[in-house]
Design a protein around this motif. Structure first.
Motif, mmCIF file in Angstrom:
data_model
loop_
_atom_site.group_PDB
_atom_site.id
_atom_site.type_symbol
_atom_site.label_atom_id
_atom_site.label_comp_id
_atom_site.label_asym_id
_atom_site.label_seq_id
_atom_site.Cartn_x
_atom_site.Cartn_y
_atom_site.Cartn_z
ATOM 1 N N GLN A 1 2.867 -6.956 -7.401
ATOM 2 C CA GLN A 1 4.309 -6.786 -7.462
ATOM 3 C C GLN A 1 4.813 -5.986 -6.267
ATOM 4 O OE1 GLN A 1 6.389 -5.604 -10.974
ATOM 5 N NE2 GLN A 1 4.955 -6.607 -12.350
ATOM 6 N N LEU A 2 6.129 -5.854 -6.221
ATOM 7 C CA LEU A 2 6.761 -5.049 -5.181
ATOM 8 C C LEU A 2 6.251 -3.617 -5.244
ATOM 9 C CD1 LEU A 2 10.386 -6.402 -5.580
ATOM 10 C CD2 LEU A 2 9.004 -6.590 -3.514
ATOM 11 N N THR A 3 6.088 -3.018 -4.075
ATOM 12 C CA THR A 3 5.583 -1.662 -4.002
ATOM 13 C C THR A 3 6.735 -0.665 -4.048
ATOM 14 O OG1 THR A 3 5.615 -1.829 -1.592
ATOM 15 C CG2 THR A 3 3.554 -2.341 -2.710
ATOM 16 N N SER A 4 6.383 0.618 -3.989
ATOM 17 C CA SER A 4 7.381 1.676 -3.987
ATOM 18 C C SER A 4 8.347 1.501 -2.825
ATOM 19 C CB SER A 4 6.679 3.032 -3.864
ATOM 20 O OG SER A 4 7.597 4.055 -3.547
ATOM 21 N N ILE A 5 9.588 1.952 -3.029
ATOM 22 C CA ILE A 5 10.552 1.919 -1.929
ATOM 23 C C ILE A 5 10.252 3.017 -0.918
ATOM 24 C CG2 ILE A 5 12.375 0.899 -3.338
ATOM 25 C CD1 ILE A 5 13.618 3.672 -3.573
ATOM 26 N N GLU A 6 9.383 3.951 -1.267
ATOM 27 C CA GLU A 6 8.957 4.986 -0.336
ATOM 28 C C GLU A 6 7.620 4.582 0.285
ATOM 29 O OE1 GLU A 6 9.430 9.035 -1.872
ATOM 30 O OE2 GLU A 6 10.542 8.162 -3.546
ATOM 31 N N ALA A 7 7.029 5.500 1.041
ATOM 32 C CA ALA A 7 5.840 5.158 1.829
ATOM 33 C C ALA A 7 4.631 4.924 0.940
ATOM 34 C CB ALA A 7 5.552 6.270 2.835
ATOM 35 N N GLY A 8 3.846 3.916 1.314
ATOM 36 C CA GLY A 8 2.585 3.653 0.643
ATOM 37 C C GLY A 8 2.590 2.395 -0.191
ATOM 38 N N ALA A 9 1.381 1.888 -0.446
ATOM 39 C CA ALA A 9 1.156 0.766 -1.364
ATOM 40 C C ALA A 9 -0.052 1.161 -2.196
ATOM 41 C CB ALA A 9 0.908 -0.520 -0.585
ATOM 42 N N VAL A 10 0.127 2.219 -2.993
ATOM 43 C CA VAL A 10 -0.997 2.937 -3.587
ATOM 44 C C VAL A 10 -1.829 2.062 -4.512
ATOM 45 C CG1 VAL A 10 -1.656 4.886 -5.039
ATOM 46 C CG2 VAL A 10 0.168 5.160 -3.344
ATOM 47 N N LEU A 11 -1.189 1.372 -5.450
ATOM 48 C CA LEU A 11 -1.972 0.602 -6.415
ATOM 49 C C LEU A 11 -2.776 -0.494 -5.727
ATOM 50 C CD1 LEU A 11 -2.761 0.171 -9.338
ATOM 51 C CD2 LEU A 11 -0.819 -1.388 -9.572
ATOM 52 N N GLY A 12 -2.170 -1.201 -4.785
ATOM 53 C CA GLY A 12 -2.896 -2.232 -4.057
ATOM 54 C C GLY A 12 -4.073 -1.658 -3.292
ATOM 55 N N ASP A 13 -3.879 -0.471 -2.697
ATOM 56 C CA ASP A 13 -4.977 0.170 -1.973
ATOM 57 C C ASP A 13 -6.088 0.598 -2.916
ATOM 58 O OD1 ASP A 13 -3.717 -0.121 0.461
ATOM 59 O OD2 ASP A 13 -2.859 1.889 0.482
ATOM 60 N N VAL A 14 -5.717 1.117 -4.085
ATOM 61 C CA VAL A 14 -6.723 1.591 -5.039
ATOM 62 C C VAL A 14 -7.536 0.423 -5.585
ATOM 63 C CG1 VAL A 14 -7.047 2.645 -7.308
ATOM 64 C CG2 VAL A 14 -5.465 3.680 -5.677
ATOM 65 N N LEU B 1 10.283 2.834 6.387
ATOM 66 C CA LEU B 1 10.035 1.412 6.134
ATOM 67 C C LEU B 1 8.846 1.190 5.207
ATOM 68 C CD1 LEU B 1 10.610 -0.016 9.729
ATOM 69 C CD2 LEU B 1 12.249 0.197 7.859
ATOM 70 N N GLY B 2 8.301 2.263 4.645
ATOM 71 C CA GLY B 2 7.195 2.141 3.707
ATOM 72 C C GLY B 2 5.825 2.345 4.306
ATOM 73 N N HIS B 3 5.744 2.562 5.629
ATOM 74 C CA HIS B 3 4.455 2.740 6.285
ATOM 75 C C HIS B 3 4.016 4.203 6.220
ATOM 76 C CE1 HIS B 3 4.934 -1.319 7.729
ATOM 77 N NE2 HIS B 3 6.018 -1.009 8.407
ATOM 78 N N VAL B 4 2.712 4.408 6.065
ATOM 79 C CA VAL B 4 2.184 5.766 6.052
ATOM 80 C C VAL B 4 1.941 6.250 7.480
ATOM 81 C CG1 VAL B 4 0.307 7.239 5.205
ATOM 82 C CG2 VAL B 4 1.163 5.369 3.793
ATOM 83 N N TYR B 5 1.630 5.348 8.386
ATOM 84 C CA TYR B 5 1.437 5.720 9.785
ATOM 85 C C TYR B 5 2.016 4.620 10.673
ATOM 86 C CZ TYR B 5 -2.568 2.489 9.696
ATOM 87 O OH TYR B 5 -3.360 1.372 9.566
ATOM 88 N N THR B 6 2.087 4.903 11.964
ATOM 89 C CA THR B 6 2.523 3.930 12.960
ATOM 90 C C THR B 6 1.346 3.608 13.865
ATOM 91 O OG1 THR B 6 4.816 4.692 12.952
ATOM 92 C CG2 THR B 6 4.060 3.543 14.923
ATOM 93 N N GLU B 7 1.068 2.335 14.014
ATOM 94 C CA GLU B 7 -0.049 1.889 14.859
ATOM 95 C C GLU B 7 0.478 1.656 16.271
ATOM 96 O OE1 GLU B 7 -2.877 1.515 16.539
ATOM 97 O OE2 GLU B 7 -3.723 1.230 14.507
ATOM 98 N N MET C 1 4.938 0.979 -8.531
ATOM 99 C CA MET C 1 6.170 1.594 -8.045
ATOM 100 C C MET C 1 5.957 2.999 -7.481
ATOM 101 S SD MET C 1 8.866 0.765 -11.086
ATOM 102 C CE MET C 1 9.075 -0.855 -11.821
ATOM 103 N N ILE C 2 4.752 3.541 -7.592
ATOM 104 C CA ILE C 2 4.537 4.943 -7.237
ATOM 105 C C ILE C 2 4.219 5.068 -5.753
ATOM 106 C CG2 ILE C 2 3.103 6.974 -7.672
ATOM 107 C CD1 ILE C 2 2.663 6.007 -10.473
ATOM 108 N N SER C 3 4.900 5.991 -5.093
ATOM 109 C CA SER C 3 4.692 6.224 -3.671
ATOM 110 C C SER C 3 3.467 7.103 -3.445
ATOM 111 C CB SER C 3 5.920 6.926 -3.079
ATOM 112 O OG SER C 3 6.037 8.244 -3.622
ATOM 113 N N LEU C 4 3.039 7.180 -2.211
ATOM 114 C CA LEU C 4 1.906 8.022 -1.860
ATOM 115 C C LEU C 4 2.183 9.476 -2.203
ATOM 116 C CD1 LEU C 4 -0.857 8.371 -0.413
ATOM 117 C CD2 LEU C 4 0.443 8.715 1.700
ATOM 118 N N SER C 5 3.387 9.955 -1.910
ATOM 119 C CA SER C 5 3.706 11.364 -2.155
ATOM 120 C C SER C 5 3.670 11.695 -3.644
ATOM 121 C CB SER C 5 5.090 11.695 -1.575
ATOM 122 O OG SER C 5 5.087 11.575 -0.173
#
Length: 636
Positions: free
Chosen positions: A326-339, A62-68, A299-303
């Motif tokens: 914009q929309l994030t990667s379809i894979e896990a992470g929201a790298v640009l927003g985090d950076v 679902l795009g999450h790097v971890y589960t809380e 669009m780039i995922s964490l991996s």
């Protein structure tokens, strides 16, 4: 609930808690099987731990790097038409759940690396798959190392002269600041929305770096241009080539820009399917380039980011370009927003970095101090001045980004120039009178495409194709691309004499590439039109390739769809004179603030937005919340 016993999402032999959560649609069969296999191999029988393992496997899907674990009961969602009270499920007690996972021995605990002997990693109540914990740690460490490296040796007098020449006038202030920050830093981010001049700035950054090398009598820098998709890479190269012709720079500098080619990130890194290392370039075999520029970074995922940053050699520059809204990667992470992090609200730079920027630009640099003194923000600049679309669209985009539904609805109700709001559910709008602006726009554009195609004018047909586009949130269903493609074809059958969408190829058929074809130099997302060619009954598929028109036999195209509508995801990086956005129902899981913002900003001149007030409110109020610890690791 998953009611069909033969639904592919159902794990028919799932026991206990897994069965309850699988039946409710929280878990899929894949989540269940991963959890059962891992816990069986580890000899773990505690059902709460088995469920936690399944939820950890579910997160990246679902795009999450971890589960809380502490909040998953209140935040879990399912993609279902009928609402289901997930709180009624037999959730383990949140207070002791993490302790039970720790006691099981299935998860490594804390930040101390144990050599990968556990499949899970537990940080407080955050439960990671071990791979994603390692990638998140690695990306943060590599980016902080780049940002903390000694500033590049730059002649400030040469840089100041180049900035004054390449960014004349006060209107380019933020672009000038971004270019200077990139020239002075080993790690930089040029962020901003569509039309803010990101690729223009990239071309001028490369020119500034080439001028630095020339001033020292050194060879020009070896530059790599890359993007997540072939279409985005081709567009980046074309933009840099176009900018080269207009630059006030020496001919060798312009020649360098014209010589640059762009590739996908996978090609740049040397994708090797099936190999142990997956990519040819990695930490032990780094990229040879002095400067690596990556566009559409959202669009780039964490991996994939982990593979990129480890492959950048020591001493090289990494420049990320993109729109964190914009929309994030379809894979896990929201790298640009985090950076980008808090720098989205204004520069977050150390005093010494601000002083160097002020010296280079000749302007006062107002930057807040970064949290904990980190240097990650020294090279991050967000461009704010939009050069591309009208005021009405810009005002709406700004309101969406603010996250205030009332402000968004106020803009829509005011009907600013260039914005048309149809407050209706498009699934219930059976009367075409309600959707007349959408129908008229689609038919008018298609008529122009067909007329040019019948005349054999591929260039005019492609230009007409870019004047209007239907954008949907889904691929299938009443709000999906398939439904609205068929509906558009029905409109054309009524309005255009002789139109028949029959057979695989017909004159005027708009085309969308769905896979990369490197032999033809066409990429996933490229658009074309079937046109009449010389000779009776001869058809060609016309595409624009590197600014040139090419005509290909339709038989050579292996993966294409008919393009009357496309998903908002697929439209990222493209813009159209008019975009007609068809929003789904408020309950749609893909309906987020980022989707609405991306859709709105696809329009250059006119936006048609169809969706109820409830849908608009739901979208603006629902940011794409992705569980990720990267921002904390970078900024605190």
């Amino acid at each position: 609930m998953i009611e069909d016993a033969f639904d592919a999402r159902r794990a028919r032999t799932a026991p206990g808690l897994l069965r309850a959560f699988n039946d409710a649609g929280v878990l899929t069969a894949a989540d269940v099987h991963v959890a059962r296999r891992l816990t069986e191999l580890s000899g773990v029988a505690d059902e709460a731990v088995v469920l936690a393992t399944a939820l950890a496997a579910r997160g990246p899907r679902l795009g999450h790097v971890y589960t809380e674990l502490a909040t998953i009961r209140d935040t879990a969602t399912v993609d279902a038409d009928d609402p289901f009270d997930l709180a009624a499920l037999p959730w383990p007690d949140a207070g002791g759940w993490a302790a039970r996972v720790e006691a099981s021995g299935l998860a490594g605990v804390g930040e101390v690396d144990d050599g990968g002997s556990h499949p899970l990693r537990l940080l407080g109540t955050r439960l990671y798959l071990d791979r994603y914990w390692r990638e998140e740690r690695q990306v943060a460490a590599d980016l902080r190392a780049l940002a903390a490296g000694a500033p590049a040796a730059v002649r400030l007098d040469v840089l100041a002269g180049g900035l004054a020449r390449l960014f004349p006038g006060a209107a380019d202030g933020s672009q000038r600041l971004a270019a200077a920050a990139a020239a002075l830093s080993r790690f930089a981010v040029v962020a901003g929305g569509p039309g803010t001049g990101k690729t223009t700035t990239v071309a001028r950054i490369v020119a500034l770096l080439a001028e630095q090398a020339a001033a020292e009598g050194a060879q020009p820098p070896l530059v790599a241009l890359a993007a997540p998709t072939g279409k985005a890479a081709a567009r980046l190269a074309e933009a840099v080539h176009d900018e080269a012709a207009a630059l006030d720079a020496a001919e060798p500098v312009r020649a360098l820009l014209r010589s640059l080619q762009a590739s996908t990130l996978h090609r740049l890194l040397g994708w090797r399917p099936g190999s142990h290392s997956r990519f040819r370039h990695h930490r032990a075999n780094t990229l040879p380039h002095d400067v690596v520029v990556v566009d559409e970074t959202s669009m780039i995922s964490l991996s994939l980011m982990a593979r990129l940053v480890e492959a950048v050699r020591p001493g090289a520059r990494l420049i990320l370009v993109g729109d964190p809204g914009q929309l994030t990667s379809i894979e896990a992470g929201a790298v640009l927003g985090d950076v980008v992090g808090p720098a989205a609200d204004g520069p977050r730079m150390r005093p010494e970095a601000s002083e160097r920027l002020a010296s280079a630009t000749g302007c006062e640099v107002r930057a807040a101090a970064p949290p904990s003194g980190t240097g990650i923000g020294d090279g991050i600049v967000v461009l704010g001045r939009v050069h591309r679309f009208g005021r009405g669209i810009a005002a709406l985009a700004t309101a969406v980004r603010s996250g205030d539904p009332d402000a968004v609805l106020a803009v829509l109700a005011a009907a600013p120039e260039g914005v048309t709001w149809i407050p209706a559910d498009v699934d219930d709008a059976g009367d075409d009178g309600v959707l007349a602006p959408v129908r008229d726009g689609a038919v008018t554009a298609a008529r122009a495409v067909i007329g040019a195609a019948e005349a054999g004018d591929g260039g005019r047909a492609l230009a007409a194709l870019g004047t209007f586009r239907l954008l949907c949130a889904h691929r299938q269903g009443p709000y999906g691309v398939g439904t609205w493609t068929r509906r558009t074809e029905a409109w054309l059958a009524e309005a255009v004499p002789g139109f028949r969408a029959a057979g695989a190829w017909y004159v005027g058929r708009p085309l969308l590439m769905t896979e990369n074809d490197y032999g033809l130099q066409l990429y996933n997302g490229d658009t074309g039109v079937v046109v009449v060619a010389a000779g009776p009954g001869v058809l060609r598929a016309a595409f624009a390739r590197r600014g040139q028109l090419v005509g290909l036999s339709p038989a050579r195209l292996a993966a294409v769809d008919t393009l009357y509508a496309m998903t908002v995801h697929k439209s990222q990086g493209s813009q159209f004179d008019t975009a007609a956005v068809l929003l789904p129902a408020p309950a749609s899981r893909v309906l987020t603030r980022e989707l609405l913002y991306t859709a709105v900003t696809r329009a250059r001149e006119r936006l048609i937005l169809a969706g109820t007030e409830a849908t608009v409110r739901a979208a603006v109020s629902r940011p794409a919340a992705r569980a990720s610890g990267l921002r904390e690791r970078l900024w605190t």
